[in-house]
Design a protein around this motif. Structure first.
Motif, mmCIF file in Angstrom:
data_model
loop_
_atom_site.group_PDB
_atom_site.id
_atom_site.type_symbol
_atom_site.label_atom_id
_atom_site.label_comp_id
_atom_site.label_asym_id
_atom_site.label_seq_id
_atom_site.Cartn_x
_atom_site.Cartn_y
_atom_site.Cartn_z
ATOM 1 N N GLU A 124 34.229 64.069 -141.745
ATOM 2 C CA GLU A 124 35.189 65.022 -141.184
ATOM 3 C C GLU A 124 34.704 66.437 -141.436
ATOM 4 O OE1 GLU A 124 40.001 65.973 -141.258
ATOM 5 O OE2 GLU A 124 39.067 65.010 -142.977
ATOM 6 N N GLY A 125 34.584 67.203 -140.356
ATOM 7 C CA GLY A 125 34.149 68.594 -140.507
ATOM 8 C C GLY A 125 32.751 68.672 -141.103
ATOM 9 N N ASN A 126 32.602 69.448 -142.169
ATOM 10 C CA ASN A 126 31.304 69.653 -142.803
ATOM 11 C C ASN A 126 31.066 68.737 -143.990
ATOM 12 O OD1 ASN A 126 30.605 71.802 -141.050
ATOM 13 N ND2 ASN A 126 31.812 73.232 -142.272
ATOM 14 N N PHE A 127 31.936 67.739 -144.183
ATOM 15 C CA PHE A 127 31.815 66.879 -145.359
ATOM 16 C C PHE A 127 31.768 65.409 -144.976
ATOM 17 C CE2 PHE A 127 33.458 70.796 -147.136
ATOM 18 C CZ PHE A 127 32.718 70.926 -148.306
ATOM 19 N N VAL A 128 31.140 64.628 -145.858
ATOM 20 C CA VAL A 128 31.002 63.188 -145.688
ATOM 21 C C VAL A 128 31.510 62.517 -146.963
ATOM 22 C CG1 VAL A 128 29.382 61.289 -145.312
ATOM 23 C CG2 VAL A 128 29.013 63.484 -144.190
ATOM 24 N N GLU A 129 32.230 61.427 -146.808
ATOM 25 C CA GLU A 129 32.699 60.683 -147.969
ATOM 26 C C GLU A 129 31.562 59.819 -148.515
ATOM 27 O OE1 GLU A 129 36.246 57.486 -149.100
ATOM 28 O OE2 GLU A 129 35.493 57.643 -147.039
ATOM 29 N N VAL A 130 31.348 59.895 -149.833
ATOM 30 C CA VAL A 130 30.333 59.081 -150.494
ATOM 31 C C VAL A 130 31.029 57.933 -151.217
ATOM 32 C CG1 VAL A 130 28.477 59.033 -152.189
ATOM 33 C CG2 VAL A 130 28.814 61.062 -150.777
ATOM 34 N N LEU A 131 30.718 56.714 -150.804
ATOM 35 C CA LEU A 131 31.332 55.532 -151.410
ATOM 36 C C LEU A 131 30.571 55.046 -152.624
ATOM 37 C CD1 LEU A 131 32.169 53.554 -148.138
ATOM 38 C CD2 LEU A 131 33.669 55.075 -149.444
ATOM 39 N N ASP A 132 29.259 55.292 -152.663
ATOM 40 C CA ASP A 132 28.444 54.810 -153.779
ATOM 41 C C ASP A 132 27.206 55.687 -153.911
ATOM 42 O OD1 ASP A 132 27.626 53.131 -155.878
ATOM 43 O OD2 ASP A 132 26.414 51.920 -154.522
ATOM 44 N N THR A 149 34.953 61.342 -152.992
ATOM 45 C CA THR A 149 33.763 62.120 -153.321
ATOM 46 C C THR A 149 33.211 62.699 -152.029
ATOM 47 O OG1 THR A 149 33.246 60.683 -155.200
ATOM 48 C CG2 THR A 149 31.462 62.050 -154.334
ATOM 49 N N LEU A 150 33.206 64.037 -151.932
ATOM 50 C CA LEU A 150 32.840 64.712 -150.690
ATOM 51 C C LEU A 150 31.480 65.385 -150.825
ATOM 52 C CD1 LEU A 150 36.273 66.340 -149.764
ATOM 53 C CD2 LEU A 150 35.421 64.053 -149.227
ATOM 54 N N LEU A 151 30.591 65.033 -149.913
ATOM 55 C CA LEU A 151 29.228 65.561 -149.886
ATOM 56 C C LEU A 151 29.061 66.474 -148.677
ATOM 57 C CD1 LEU A 151 26.157 65.332 -150.847
ATOM 58 C CD2 LEU A 151 25.984 63.532 -149.103
ATOM 59 N N PRO A 152 28.450 67.675 -148.851
ATOM 60 C CA PRO A 152 28.155 68.502 -147.678
ATOM 61 C C PRO A 152 27.306 67.722 -146.677
ATOM 62 C CG PRO A 152 27.847 69.769 -149.678
ATOM 63 C CD PRO A 152 28.073 68.351 -150.105
ATOM 64 N N ARG A 153 27.715 67.744 -145.427
ATOM 65 C CA ARG A 153 27.030 66.948 -144.406
ATOM 66 C C ARG A 153 25.539 67.297 -144.318
ATOM 67 N NH1 ARG A 153 28.842 64.459 -139.482
ATOM 68 N NH2 ARG A 153 30.930 65.275 -139.825
ATOM 69 N N LYS A 154 25.205 68.584 -144.528
ATOM 70 C CA LYS A 154 23.813 69.026 -144.397
ATOM 71 C C LYS A 154 22.905 68.444 -145.474
ATOM 72 C CE LYS A 154 24.561 73.471 -144.381
ATOM 73 N NZ LYS A 154 24.278 74.926 -144.266
ATOM 74 N N ALA A 155 23.489 67.882 -146.543
ATOM 75 C CA ALA A 155 22.672 67.340 -147.623
ATOM 76 C C ALA A 155 22.106 65.975 -147.288
ATOM 77 C CB ALA A 155 23.490 67.258 -148.912
ATOM 78 N N MET A 156 22.654 65.289 -146.307
ATOM 79 C CA MET A 156 22.198 63.939 -145.979
ATOM 80 C C MET A 156 20.806 63.977 -145.351
ATOM 81 S SD MET A 156 25.436 61.756 -144.572
ATOM 82 C CE MET A 156 25.472 62.652 -143.031
ATOM 83 N N LEU A 157 19.998 62.979 -145.704
ATOM 84 C CA LEU A 157 18.640 62.877 -145.199
ATOM 85 C C LEU A 157 18.324 61.410 -144.974
ATOM 86 C CD1 LEU A 157 16.160 64.659 -144.534
ATOM 87 C CD2 LEU A 157 15.311 64.148 -146.830
ATOM 88 N N ALA A 158 17.978 61.059 -143.738
ATOM 89 C CA ALA A 158 17.652 59.671 -143.418
ATOM 90 C C ALA A 158 16.191 59.402 -143.742
ATOM 91 C CB ALA A 158 17.939 59.394 -141.941
#
Length: 371
Positions: A336-344, A300-309
């Motif tokens: 990797e690149g512009n995407f982040v793996e979502v585990l849960d 499951t690949l999430l655009p990196r820019k969508a993450m918010l701490a």
């Protein structure tokens, strides 16, 4: 006097009545005005409440969560090197008579690059051949009488030694003549040509006449921290980003891994094999290297820019079909690149906010401005 007094009382009473009527009328007018103002204030308050109840959507940009492959990589840099290279020097001494190639030419192994003046070596060869012929005739005569025990062993041994010496001299003369012609020791491109017609080349000086590189396959040398040693193995994939080719990405593979750690730097050497069938790569090019440690497929690949701490957690805002953005906490894996793996936390088909979510609140109404 009584009549005058009675008239005055009548006038006073009449005036008092008029004043009372005027006061009553004035009070009525003021009361009506007050009621009107109160009604207007109530109407304005109701309108303000309606405006307050109206929700203004917050403009945002969104991206899509998707399924795909993602890898764990170690990033470093490398300068490409030729797998095979040769510095051609003149093994024979002489004046350069002819040059057959120029810089940039591709040559095959054994192809003639230049020629020295051959007269001296031809004469030496003729002399050696003449000496060899004389010794062979003398040895033939000695052999006839030696078998009859008419020649001493000492004489026979001397003639035999002279024959071997003449044979070696002849072989050297042939080799010198052969080396007067400079040939390519490997196949590749002429990277440098330092030889010039008319120059004298001295064999003992070992001057570099040509520099040949074979670029059908290149090497990339990287030095990795010792903690990464267990993660690297032969034929492991790597990706090279070449700045000179507009950041083109090239596949590479681990050719060999050094078995020792450099105690001064705490690193070990890894040699990457870089195919170059189309010839676009050149030795000396600078590259960004991503060494692939592992790959997760169907992630499951999430655009990196969508993450918010937020609140010591990694969150995203997911937009539903009604335009409501809901905050969801996620657990991440590889990046990797512009995407982040979502585990849960996500299924893999959501629409998420990628711009404008810094000040967004949970369950806020949003307006998607990028469609």
């Amino acid at each position: 006097m009584n009549a005058q007094t009675s008239q005055n009382k009548t006038d006073f009473t009449s005036n008092k009545f008029k004043l009372a009527i005027f006061g009553t009328l004035l009070s009525t007018v003021l009361l009506l005005n007050g009621c009107g103002q109160a009604g207007a204030s109530k109407a304005e308050g109701a309108e303000a409440e309606k405006v307050a109840e109206k929700v203004i959507p917050i403009p945002v940009e969104v991206g899509m969560v998707k399924k795909g492959s993602i890898s764990s990589n170690y990033t470093t840099t490398a300068v490409l090197e030729a797998k095979e290279e040769a510095f051609v020097v003149g093994r024979a001494s002489g004046i350069i008579e002819q040059i057959m190639v120029e810089e940039g030419d591709y040559v095959e192994k054994g192809q003639i690059l230049a020629k020295l003046e051959p007269e001296r070596y031809e004469l030496n060869l003729r002399r050696a051949q003449a000496d060899m012929t004389g010794i062979e005739k003398e040895l033939a005569k000695i052999n006839k009488v030696y078998n009859q025990k008419l020649v001493s062993d000492d004489t026979y041994d001397k003639i035999t030694a002279q024959y071997e010496s003449a044979k070696a001299t002849l072989a050297l003369a042939k080799l010198d003549l052969k080396e007067a012609t400079i040939v390519a020791p490997i196949s590749g491109y002429i990277a440098e040509r330092n030889a010039k017609v008319g120059n004298l080349t001295e064999s003992f000086q070992r001057e570099r006449m040509f520099y040949i590189v074979q670029q059908k396959e290149l090497y990339g040398i990287v030095h990795l921290p010792e903690k990464e040693l267990s993660k690297v193995h032969k034929n492991q994939k790597a990706r090279l980003t070449v700045t000179a080719l507009n950041d083109a990405e090239i596949n590479a593979f681990v050719e060999r891994v050094s078995p020792v750690i450099d105690s001064k730097t705490g690193t070990f050497k890894v040699t990457l094999r870089v195919p170059n069938d189309d010839g676009k790569l050149m030795a000396g090019m600078f590259t960004q290297v991503s060494l692939n440690y592992n790959t997760h497929d169907n992630a499951t690949l999430l655009p990196r820019k969508a993450m918010l701490a937020m609140d010591d957690k990694v969150n995203v805002f997911v937009v539903d079909e009604k335009g409501i953005a809901k905050k969801i906490a996620i657990k991440t894996g590889y990046q990797e690149g512009n995407f982040v793996e979502v585990l849960d936390g996500l299924l893999g088909n959501e629409t998420v906010v990628i711009t404008g979510h810094q000040n967004l609140k949970d369950n806020a109404t949003v307006d998607i401005v990028n469609g």
